[in-house]
Write a protein that holds these residues in place. Structure first.
Motif, mmCIF file in Angstrom:
data_model
loop_
_atom_site.group_PDB
_atom_site.id
_atom_site.type_symbol
_atom_site.label_atom_id
_atom_site.label_comp_id
_atom_site.label_asym_id
_atom_site.label_seq_id
_atom_site.Cartn_x
_atom_site.Cartn_y
_atom_site.Cartn_z
ATOM 1 N N ALA A 1 -5.352 -9.534 0.241
ATOM 2 C CA ALA A 1 -5.663 -9.030 1.577
ATOM 3 C C ALA A 1 -4.446 -8.654 2.412
ATOM 4 O O ALA A 1 -4.572 -7.899 3.379
ATOM 5 N N ARG A 2 -3.245 -9.129 2.061
ATOM 6 C CA ARG A 2 -2.108 -8.947 2.960
ATOM 7 C C ARG A 2 -1.462 -7.579 2.877
ATOM 8 O O ARG A 2 -0.686 -7.189 3.759
ATOM 9 N N GLY A 3 -1.712 -6.823 1.807
ATOM 10 C CA GLY A 3 -1.078 -5.521 1.657
ATOM 11 C C GLY A 3 0.412 -5.667 1.400
ATOM 12 O O GLY A 3 0.832 -6.409 0.515
ATOM 13 N N LYS A 4 1.244 -4.976 2.214
ATOM 14 C CA LYS A 4 2.690 -5.029 2.037
ATOM 15 C C LYS A 4 3.356 -6.113 2.891
ATOM 16 O O LYS A 4 4.578 -6.228 2.906
ATOM 17 N N ALA A 5 2.566 -6.884 3.592
ATOM 18 C CA ALA A 5 3.115 -7.953 4.431
ATOM 19 C C ALA A 5 3.653 -9.090 3.555
ATOM 20 O O ALA A 5 3.241 -9.248 2.405
#
Length: 317
Positions: free
Chosen positions: A119-123
């Motif tokens: 769920a965080r993507g590129k974070a």
């Protein structure tokens, strides 16, 4: 009639429970803020954090508690340091060929990391996971490091922090029993200053002893009544009477003793050779200050204050 009475009482019970949870969340916010300010918890070590659970304990708090709990965490850590794991709060469904599984149990660190990755993507990955759930007494907080499962912080909160206070009392009792078993000493310092109508200033160093620690005995130094004196003191603590301390001291007048020694005969220079002082101390609440009454064989009676186990500058923290 009973059903009507029960229906009338239920809203009051629900409101009381919501107030309990709100007060407990306020204690969470205050405690975590203090930990961040004092260095007990470093923000760089817990951010970003993933909120795994903010579960209500009652049907009446189901609508408002999750939002209130998230608001508390946002005020402490900031919204940029938090991310919500909605999948963590919902039942997990796994479908395989010929198999269907639904899990409603708590997730482990590995599963939380996997959900965060999806769920965080590129974070950056979450450092810690946070559980802030409602309980019948207040709220329960857990902060766990996702990389090594280290317990960063865990505590139950209620409006008056009674559980923390009870734990502190029990620890203090255990510590005291261990001290007695080791035979370690415990020395108290008393500075008595009476100014009206008679003067008496003395500094006592008393050792605590006895089966109930109610006895205090030790050295006493006097600046007035007698003017310069040294001797022994004994006190008895009476817990049932506001922890009152009752006792006395026998003081040797140093000027009179020196003059008698030099002249070779009994001489009363300023004070009698020996002075007995009766002392009563009454602590003020649970502070290190008390009210003192003294009466000596020199006919001097005084009322003043007693400073008990204080630092050199008691007005500083």
């Amino acid at each position: 009639m009973r059903l009507a009475l029960l229906a009338a009482l239920l809203p009051a019970v629900a409101l009381a429970q919501r107030d309990t949870s709100r007060e407990a969340l306020a204690r969470v916010e205050e405690t975590l803020t203090l930990r961040l300010e004092e260095g007990g918890i470093a923000l760089k070590d817990v951010a970003p954090a993933i909120v795994v659970s903010v579960s209500p304990a009652f049907e009446e708090s189901k609508a408002w508690y999750p939002t209130a709990a998230l608001q508390t965490l946002v005020r402490v850590f900031g919204s940029a340091a938090l991310r919500s794991c909605e999948a963590c709060m919902a039942p997990r469904l796994f479908v395989e060929e010929g198999r269907l599984e639904q899990f409603t149990t708590a997730q482990g660190a590995a599963e939380i990391i996997r959900l965060d990755e999806n769920a965080r993507g590129k974070a950056p990955p979450a450092r810690v996971a946070i559980w802030l759930d409602e309980t019948p007494e207040g709220v329960s907080l857990r902060i766990i490091d996702l990389h090594n499962s280290r317990i960063v912080f865990v505590q139950n909160f209620d409006p008056g922090l009674t559980e923390m206070a009870r734990t502190r009392r029990n620890f203090t009792l255990t510590e005291e029993l261990e001290r007695r078993a080791r035979g370690d000493s415990l020395t108290h310092t008393f500075l008595d200053v009476t100014v009206y109508p008679g003067q008496h200033v003395s500094l006592d160093f008393a050792e605590q002893w006895g089966d109930t620690n109610a006895n205090l005995a030790g050295l006493s130094l006097s600046a007035f009544d007698p003017l310069i004196g040294v001797g022994g003191a004994y006190y008895r603590v009476i817990p049932s009477a506001l922890n009152m301390t009752v006792g006395g001291k026998i003081l040797l007048s140093v000027p009179t003793a020196v003059a008698s020694g030099l002249s070779g005969e009994s001489v009363q220079l300023i004070d009698p050779l020996l002075t007995a002082v009766f002392v009563v101390r009454v602590p003020i609440a649970s502070s290190n200050y008390g009210v003192t009454f003294t009466a000596s064989t020199n006919g001097r009676i005084g009322v003043g204050i007693s400073l008990m186990n204080i630092t050199a500058l008691p007005f500083l923290p």
